[in-house]
Design an enzyme around this catalytic site. Structure first.
Site, short mmCIF file in Angstrom:
data_model
loop_
_atom_site.label_atom_id
_atom_site.label_comp_id
_atom_site.label_asym_id
_atom_site.label_seq_id
_atom_site.Cartn_x
_atom_site.Cartn_y
_atom_site.Cartn_z
NE ARG A 1 9.87 13.12 -23.18
CZ ARG A 1 8.79 13.58 -23.79
NH1 ARG A 1 8.79 14.83 -24.25
NH2 ARG A 1 7.71 12.83 -23.93
CD GLU B 1 4.18 11.13 -18.35
OE1 GLU B 1 4.98 10.80 -19.25
OE2 GLU B 1 2.96 11.33 -18.56
CB THR C 1 10.28 9.11 -21.41
OG1 THR C 1 9.58 10.34 -21.38
CG2 THR C 1 10.83 8.94 -22.82
CE LYS D 1 2.17 8.58 -23.40
NZ LYS D 1 3.54 8.84 -22.92
#
Length: 217
Positions: A54, A50, A77, A137
């Site tokens: 960011r 993953e 994200t 998640k």
């Protein structure tokens, strides 16, 4: 998008989560580090990667990692439909979000990007379940009550399987992996900034191997 497409996407998400007990959560600042980092983690037995959106380099990192054999690269994200489209164009095979909105889930369906959507409460998990998301998640895991909270949520919602993320480390990962409603856990400790900056790929492979040995039973 048909219901069949949604179910196929969820099957893909579940398969990704079952590849290894730990899914590395990666914050990569330099695109040049992408390929060797992916190779190090895959060599250690952690193929589901993953890459969080960011850093300015994140999309280039996804594109580079997508070229590495043996890995399955996703984008983390995801917050907006634009994030979804950019991640898919970069080569992401799945997406991960801290929460879920209608716009985000619709964009993932439109882009045919399997999504691991975030939930922190029973109500959030139930709303996602209504939309067909049986793999979710649990975030932020430790701040939301940790393994005891996730175990409690699992009792009335046995249809849902989770990938808890947020505050998980080698020291507490087994607490989560031992739960019947957990497929894997997300963690950043397998690729810490210091080792990535030092290009200490062998040490990262060692950390990945250690995480691979964490069992769910």
């Amino acid at each position: 998008m048909t219901r069949e497409n949604s179910e196929a996407a969820q099957q893909k998400t579940r398969e990704v989560c079952q590849l290894a007990p730990i899914m590395p959560v990666l914050v990569v600042r330099e695109a040049a580090d992408a390929a060797p980092l992916a190779k190090a983690l895959i060599a250690g037995g952690l193929p589901a990667l993953e890459v969080t959106l960011r850093t300015p380099a994140a999309l280039d990192v996804i594109a580079a990692m997508a070229e590495i054999p043996g890995g399955v690269v996703g984008a983390g994200t995801l917050v907006t439909p634009q994030d979804v489209r950019a991640a898919k164009a970069a080569g992401a095979e799945f997406g991960v979000s801290p929460g879920a909105t209608d716009a985000l889930t619709e964009a993932c369906l439109e882009e045919d990007l399997p999504l691991l959507p975030g939930a922190a409460t029973a109500s959030e998990a139930m709303r996602l379940l209504e939309r067909g998301y049986t793999t979710q998640k649990f975030f932020p895991a430790e701040a939301s009550g940790g393994a005891p909270a996730l175990k409690a949520i699992g009792a009335p919602l046995p249809q849902i399987r989770f990938c808890p993320t947020g505050g998980i480390s080698l020291s507490n990962a087994r607490d989560y992996l031992g739960l019947s409603n957990v497929l894997c856990a997300g963690g950043s400790w397998v690729a810490p900034d210091a080792l990535v900056s030092a290009q200490a790929w062998d040490e990262i492979t060692t950390l990945a191997r250690e995480a691979k040995r964490l069992l769910s039973v």
